[in-house]
Design a protein around this motif. Structure first.
Motif, PDB file in Angstrom:
ATOM      1  N   ARG A   1     -40.892 -11.256  46.956  1.00 33.19           N
ATOM      2  CA  ARG A   1     -39.493 -11.640  46.792  1.00 33.19           C
ATOM      3  C   ARG A   1     -38.904 -11.251  45.439  1.00 33.19           C
ATOM      4  O   ARG A   1     -37.793 -10.748  45.379  1.00 33.19           O
ATOM      5  CB  ARG A   1     -39.350 -13.159  46.983  1.00 33.19           C
ATOM      6  CG  ARG A   1     -40.033 -13.702  48.205  1.00 33.19           C
ATOM      7  CD  ARG A   1     -39.249 -13.905  49.479  1.00 33.19           C
ATOM      8  NE  ARG A   1     -37.861 -14.106  49.448  1.00 33.19           N
ATOM      9  CZ  ARG A   1     -37.239 -15.252  49.686  1.00 33.19           C
ATOM     10  NH1 ARG A   1     -37.922 -16.329  49.952  1.00 33.19           N
ATOM     11  NH2 ARG A   1     -35.936 -15.310  49.687  1.00 33.19           N
ATOM     12  N   HIS A   2     -39.639 -11.536  44.350  1.00 33.91           N
ATOM     13  CA  HIS A   2     -39.050 -11.325  43.030  1.00 33.91           C
ATOM     14  C   HIS A   2     -39.088  -9.861  42.583  1.00 33.91           C
ATOM     15  O   HIS A   2     -38.081  -9.350  42.069  1.00 33.91           O
ATOM     16  CB  HIS A   2     -39.735 -12.216  41.985  1.00 33.91           C
ATOM     17  CG  HIS A   2     -38.996 -12.255  40.691  1.00 33.91           C
ATOM     18  ND1 HIS A   2     -37.788 -12.896  40.541  1.00 33.91           N
ATOM     19  CD2 HIS A   2     -39.282 -11.706  39.482  1.00 33.91           C
ATOM     20  CE1 HIS A   2     -37.359 -12.755  39.303  1.00 33.91           C
ATOM     21  NE2 HIS A   2     -38.241 -12.040  38.636  1.00 33.91           N
TER      22      HIS A   2
ATOM     23  N   ARG B   1     -36.769  -4.538  40.687  1.00 28.61           N
ATOM     24  CA  ARG B   1     -36.689  -3.085  40.864  1.00 28.61           C
ATOM     25  C   ARG B   1     -35.250  -2.600  41.097  1.00 28.61           C
ATOM     26  O   ARG B   1     -34.973  -1.417  40.931  1.00 28.61           O
ATOM     27  CB  ARG B   1     -37.593  -2.637  41.995  1.00 28.61           C
ATOM     28  CG  ARG B   1     -39.071  -2.788  41.642  1.00 28.61           C
ATOM     29  CD  ARG B   1     -39.936  -1.965  42.569  1.00 28.61           C
ATOM     30  NE  ARG B   1     -41.341  -2.192  42.379  1.00 28.61           N
ATOM     31  CZ  ARG B   1     -42.082  -1.631  41.434  1.00 28.61           C
ATOM     32  NH1 ARG B   1     -41.530  -0.829  40.564  1.00 28.61           N
ATOM     33  NH2 ARG B   1     -43.374  -1.886  41.341  1.00 28.61           N
ATOM     34  N   ARG B   2     -34.348  -3.522  41.456  1.00 30.08           N
ATOM     35  CA  ARG B   2     -32.943  -3.155  41.668  1.00 30.08           C
ATOM     36  C   ARG B   2     -32.096  -3.268  40.395  1.00 30.08           C
ATOM     37  O   ARG B   2     -30.890  -2.996  40.432  1.00 30.08           O
ATOM     38  CB  ARG B   2     -32.334  -4.024  42.770  1.00 30.08           C
ATOM     39  CG  ARG B   2     -32.837  -3.658  44.149  1.00 30.08           C
ATOM     40  CD  ARG B   2     -31.972  -4.222  45.255  1.00 30.08           C
ATOM     41  NE  ARG B   2     -32.047  -5.662  45.380  1.00 30.08           N
ATOM     42  CZ  ARG B   2     -32.881  -6.323  46.177  1.00 30.08           C
ATOM     43  NH1 ARG B   2     -33.740  -5.666  46.933  1.00 30.08           N
ATOM     44  NH2 ARG B   2     -32.854  -7.628  46.231  1.00 30.08           N
TER      45      ARG B   2
ATOM     46  N   GLU C   1     -27.460  -8.067  40.001  1.00 30.69           N
ATOM     47  CA  GLU C   1     -28.902  -7.973  40.255  1.00 30.69           C
ATOM     48  C   GLU C   1     -29.691  -8.751  39.210  1.00 30.69           C
ATOM     49  O   GLU C   1     -30.669  -9.443  39.538  1.00 30.69           O
ATOM     50  CB  GLU C   1     -29.345  -6.505  40.260  1.00 30.69           C
ATOM     51  CG  GLU C   1     -28.733  -5.680  41.358  1.00 30.69           C
ATOM     52  CD  GLU C   1     -27.373  -5.068  41.020  1.00 30.69           C
ATOM     53  OE1 GLU C   1     -26.899  -4.251  41.816  1.00 30.69           O
ATOM     54  OE2 GLU C   1     -26.783  -5.405  39.964  1.00 30.69           O
ATOM     55  N   GLY C   2     -29.271  -8.657  37.959  1.00 31.55           N
ATOM     56  CA  GLY C   2     -29.931  -9.393  36.884  1.00 31.55           C
ATOM     57  C   GLY C   2     -29.741 -10.887  37.024  1.00 31.55           C
ATOM     58  O   GLY C   2     -30.670 -11.671  36.795  1.00 31.55           O
ATOM     59  N   GLN C   3     -28.551 -11.305  37.400  1.00 27.63           N
ATOM     60  CA  GLN C   3     -28.280 -12.723  37.613  1.00 27.63           C
ATOM     61  C   GLN C   3     -29.100 -13.265  38.778  1.00 27.63           C
ATOM     62  O   GLN C   3     -29.613 -14.388  38.715  1.00 27.63           O
ATOM     63  CB  GLN C   3     -26.785 -12.947  37.839  1.00 27.63           C
ATOM     64  CG  GLN C   3     -25.935 -12.606  36.619  1.00 27.63           C
ATOM     65  CD  GLN C   3     -26.293 -13.461  35.420  1.00 27.63           C
ATOM     66  OE1 GLN C   3     -26.286 -14.673  35.488  1.00 27.63           O
ATOM     67  NE2 GLN C   3     -26.606 -12.816  34.310  1.00 27.63           N
ATOM     68  N   ALA C   4     -29.254 -12.464  39.840  1.00 29.82           N
ATOM     69  CA  ALA C   4     -30.059 -12.890  40.994  1.00 29.82           C
ATOM     70  C   ALA C   4     -31.528 -13.035  40.591  1.00 29.82           C
ATOM     71  O   ALA C   4     -32.196 -14.001  40.978  1.00 29.82           O
ATOM     72  CB  ALA C   4     -29.910 -11.897  42.141  1.00 29.82           C
ATOM     73  N   ALA C   5     -32.037 -12.085  39.807  1.00 29.95           N
ATOM     74  CA  ALA C   5     -33.430 -12.160  39.358  1.00 29.95           C
ATOM     75  C   ALA C   5     -33.646 -13.374  38.455  1.00 29.95           C
ATOM     76  O   ALA C   5     -34.647 -14.081  38.586  1.00 29.95           O
ATOM     77  CB  ALA C   5     -33.826 -10.873  38.633  1.00 29.95           C
ATOM     78  N   ALA C   6     -32.706 -13.640  37.550  1.00 30.52           N
ATOM     79  CA  ALA C   6     -32.824 -14.803  36.656  1.00 30.52           C
ATOM     80  C   ALA C   6     -32.790 -16.103  37.455  1.00 30.52           C
ATOM     81  O   ALA C   6     -33.580 -17.019  37.193  1.00 30.52           O
ATOM     82  CB  ALA C   6     -31.706 -14.778  35.613  1.00 30.52           C
ATOM     83  N   ALA C   7     -31.897 -16.202  38.416  1.00 37.26           N
ATOM     84  CA  ALA C   7     -31.792 -17.420  39.235  1.00 37.26           C
ATOM     85  C   ALA C   7     -33.052 -17.635  40.064  1.00 37.26           C
ATOM     86  O   ALA C   7     -33.437 -18.776  40.335  1.00 37.26           O
ATOM     87  CB  ALA C   7     -30.567 -17.344  40.126  1.00 37.26           C
TER      88      ALA C   7
END
Length: 101
Positions: A24-25, A30-31, A75-81
């Protein structure tokens, strides 16, 4: 070259962490826009002082501005969340530019 390092503390359930991270992460990571490479280290991770680390992730970008842009992107915000979903051992994120001496 600019580096973004993510230092993960030892999780309560390493098998769950590994499965979630890989399935998942990591696809979120990678995006990240501007990401040039990503590398991992678990074996040989040695903490000389401080927390017990489980995984070190090193991401390379062209510039510090590219790192900032990646982290502030959707994408960065999604990864951080997503960190709250699996990183129960704690996480530290460090960004730096590499300087030749």
């Amino acid at each position: 070259m600019s580096t973004l390092m993510v230092l993960y503390g030892r999780p309560t359930d390493p098998a769950r962490f590994d499965a979630y991270y890989g399935e998942r992460h990591l696809p979120l990571v990678r995006r990240l826009p501007g990401l040039k490479s990503v590398g991992f280290s678990r074996s040989g991770v040695e903490v000389l002082a401080g927390n017990d680390l489980y995984l070190v992730v090193r991401m390379e970008f062209d510039t510090g501005d590219a790192v900032k842009a990646a982290l502030s992107s959707p994408e960065g915000q999604a990864a951080a969340a997503d960190l709250a979903n699996f990183a129960d051992g704690g996480v530290q994120i460090v960004a730096f530019d590499e300087v030749a001496t």
